[in-house]
Design a protein around this motif. Structure first.
Motif, short mmCIF file in Angstrom:
data_model
loop_
_atom_site.label_atom_id
_atom_site.label_comp_id
_atom_site.label_asym_id
_atom_site.label_seq_id
_atom_site.Cartn_x
_atom_site.Cartn_y
_atom_site.Cartn_z
N ASP A 160 -11.25 12.41 7.12
CA ASP A 160 -10.17 11.72 7.82
C ASP A 160 -9.09 12.74 8.17
O ASP A 160 -8.11 12.89 7.45
CB ASP A 160 -9.61 10.61 6.92
CG ASP A 160 -8.49 9.81 7.56
OD1 ASP A 160 -8.19 10.01 8.75
OD2 ASP A 160 -7.91 8.97 6.84
N ARG A 169 -12.72 12.32 2.70
CA ARG A 169 -12.99 11.16 3.56
C ARG A 169 -13.50 11.56 4.94
O ARG A 169 -13.96 10.69 5.69
CB ARG A 169 -11.71 10.35 3.78
CG ARG A 169 -11.21 9.65 2.55
CD ARG A 169 -10.01 8.81 2.94
NE ARG A 169 -9.33 8.31 1.77
CZ ARG A 169 -8.13 7.71 1.81
NH1 ARG A 169 -7.51 7.59 2.94
NH2 ARG A 169 -7.60 7.26 0.69
N VAL A 220 -0.82 9.17 9.17
CA VAL A 220 -0.54 8.63 7.84
C VAL A 220 -1.83 8.66 7.02
O VAL A 220 -2.93 8.77 7.57
CB VAL A 220 0.02 7.19 7.92
CG1 VAL A 220 1.33 7.15 8.69
CG2 VAL A 220 -0.99 6.24 8.53
N LEU A 221 -1.67 8.55 5.71
CA LEU A 221 -2.83 8.50 4.80
C LEU A 221 -2.55 7.48 3.72
O LEU A 221 -1.56 7.61 2.98
CB LEU A 221 -3.08 9.89 4.19
CG LEU A 221 -4.33 10.03 3.34
CD1 LEU A 221 -5.58 10.07 4.21
CD2 LEU A 221 -4.27 11.28 2.46
N SER A 222 -3.40 6.47 3.61
CA SER A 222 -3.31 5.50 2.51
C SER A 222 -3.96 6.12 1.28
O SER A 222 -5.08 6.61 1.36
CB SER A 222 -4.05 4.22 2.86
OG SER A 222 -3.52 3.62 4.02
N LYS A 255 0.83 -1.20 0.00
CA LYS A 255 0.00 0.00 0.00
C LYS A 255 0.87 1.25 0.00
O LYS A 255 1.96 1.26 0.56
CB LYS A 255 -0.91 0.01 1.24
CG LYS A 255 -2.04 -1.00 1.14
CD LYS A 255 -2.91 -0.98 2.38
CE LYS A 255 -3.99 0.08 2.29
NZ LYS A 255 -5.07 -0.17 3.30
N GLY A 315 -5.27 11.66 11.14
CA GLY A 315 -4.30 10.60 10.94
C GLY A 315 -2.88 11.12 10.85
O GLY A 315 -2.64 12.24 10.38
P1 C2E Z 1 -2.93 -0.98 8.02
O1 C2E Z 1 -3.49 -0.71 6.67
O2 C2E Z 1 -1.56 -1.57 8.09
O3 C2E Z 1 -2.95 0.42 8.80
C1 C2E Z 1 -2.32 0.51 10.07
C2 C2E Z 1 -2.71 1.80 10.74
O4 C2E Z 1 -2.21 2.92 9.97
C3 C2E Z 1 -4.23 2.04 10.86
O5 C2E Z 1 -4.72 1.42 12.04
C4 C2E Z 1 -4.29 3.54 10.99
O6 C2E Z 1 -3.97 3.95 12.30
C5 C2E Z 1 -3.16 3.99 10.06
N1 C2E Z 1 -3.66 4.31 8.71
C6 C2E Z 1 -3.40 3.69 7.54
N2 C2E Z 1 -3.98 4.33 6.52
C7 C2E Z 1 -4.63 5.39 7.06
C8 C2E Z 1 -5.39 6.46 6.49
O7 C2E Z 1 -5.60 6.58 5.25
N3 C2E Z 1 -5.88 7.37 7.36
C9 C2E Z 1 -5.65 7.30 8.70
N4 C2E Z 1 -6.21 8.24 9.49
N5 C2E Z 1 -4.93 6.32 9.27
C10 C2E Z 1 -4.43 5.39 8.45
P2 C2E Z 1 -6.28 1.03 12.10
O8 C2E Z 1 -7.14 2.16 11.62
O9 C2E Z 1 -6.51 0.54 13.49
O10 C2E Z 1 -6.44 -0.18 11.07
C11 C2E Z 1 -5.84 -1.43 11.36
C12 C2E Z 1 -5.89 -2.33 10.15
O11 C2E Z 1 -7.27 -2.56 9.79
C13 C2E Z 1 -5.26 -1.75 8.89
O12 C2E Z 1 -3.88 -1.96 8.88
C14 C2E Z 1 -5.95 -2.55 7.82
O13 C2E Z 1 -5.40 -3.86 7.75
C15 C2E Z 1 -7.37 -2.65 8.37
N6 C2E Z 1 -8.14 -1.51 7.84
C16 C2E Z 1 -8.50 -0.37 8.45
N7 C2E Z 1 -9.17 0.42 7.61
C17 C2E Z 1 -9.23 -0.25 6.44
C18 C2E Z 1 -9.79 0.05 5.18
O14 C2E Z 1 -10.40 1.12 4.94
N8 C2E Z 1 -9.64 -0.88 4.19
C19 C2E Z 1 -9.01 -2.07 4.41
N9 C2E Z 1 -8.90 -2.96 3.42
N10 C2E Z 1 -8.43 -2.38 5.59
C20 C2E Z 1 -8.57 -1.47 6.57
#
Ligand code: C2E
Ligand code: C2E
Ligand code: C2E
Length: 91
Positions: free
Chosen positions: A41, A39, A46-48, A9, A44
């Motif tokens: 959002d 979003r 970080v931002l995906s 990602k 955060g």
């Molecule tokens: P991950 O994708 O490895 O993300 C780890 C953490 O990075 C997230 O914990 C969050 O704190 C931060 N993070 C990543 N991308 C973003 C973003 O675009 N905005 C913000 N504000 N923070 C971001 P979190 O939220 O507890 O999520 C844990 C895991 O749950 C994620 O690991 C992912 O595997 C899943 N997840 C959460 N949201 C989504 C989503 O929208 N789509 C998918 N496919 N998985 C998600």
């Protein structure tokens, strides 16, 4: 590459991005602010972002996606594993 391995990602480090001088990072800073707003959002660290967004940003910066990715890695905004995401795009 192996088809079983999904591309990494694209996760932008927003704290690092905030510290890059805006004459360089301004377009990216505005782009990420727009995505956060769309979003809802805001808090955060970080931002995906979408793979497509990197292509759009490359057009904005008038660079190839791989050159832009190297720039973002040098700023600390992307991790080095982002290279694999771009290679997956271009292969
Ligand atoms: P991950 O994708 O490895 O993300 C780890 C953490 O990075 C997230 O914990 C969050 O704190 C931060 N993070 C990543 N991308 C973003 C973003 O675009 N905005 C913000 N504000 N923070 C971001 P979190 O939220 O507890 O999520 C844990 C895991 O749950 C994620 O690991 C992912 O595997 C899943 N997840 C959460 N949201 C989504 C989503 O929208 N789509 C998918 N496919 N998985 C998600
Ligand atoms: P949209 O593209 O029509 O997406 C509507 C909703 O589908 C999103 O609401 C989100 O809940 C979900 N969604 C779409 N694609 C993904 C995805 O790859 N992963 C995850 N976890 N969810 C997805 P949301 O987040 O409130 O976004 C509202 C609108 O803001 C989106 O409408 C899109 O137009 C824009 N947007 C949000 N994030 C991005 C982004 O990273 N890049 C771009 N280009 N547009 C974005
Ligand atoms: P993710 O949520 O784990 O989604 C991984 C991939 O699944 C996305 O890669 C996209 O190819 C596909 N995907 C997931 N949900 C949708 C959807 O609703 N519509 C469509 N057409 N495809 C979907 P992509 O686009 O490179 O996005 C990478 C990551 O960026 C997403 O991981 C998510 O963390 C974030 N993201 C992208 N767009 C949105 C969005 O609209 N809203 C939010 N909240 N996050 C988004």
């Amino acid at each position: 590459g192996g088809a079983a391995e999904p591309p990494p990602k694209l996760v932008l480090d927003l704290e690092r991005l905030a510290h890059v001088p805006s004459e360089k990072a301004g377009p990216l800073q505005r782009y990420t602010a727009t995505i956060q707003s769309q979003r809802g959002d805001y808090n955060g660290k970080v931002l995906s972002i979408r793979q497509d967004d990197l292509r759009t940003l490359a057009v904005i910066y008038d660079q190839s996606p791989s050159v832009l990715t190297e720039q973002l890695i040098s700023w600390g905004v992307l991790g080095a594993d982002a290279r694999r995401a771009v290679q997956a795009e271009e292969s």
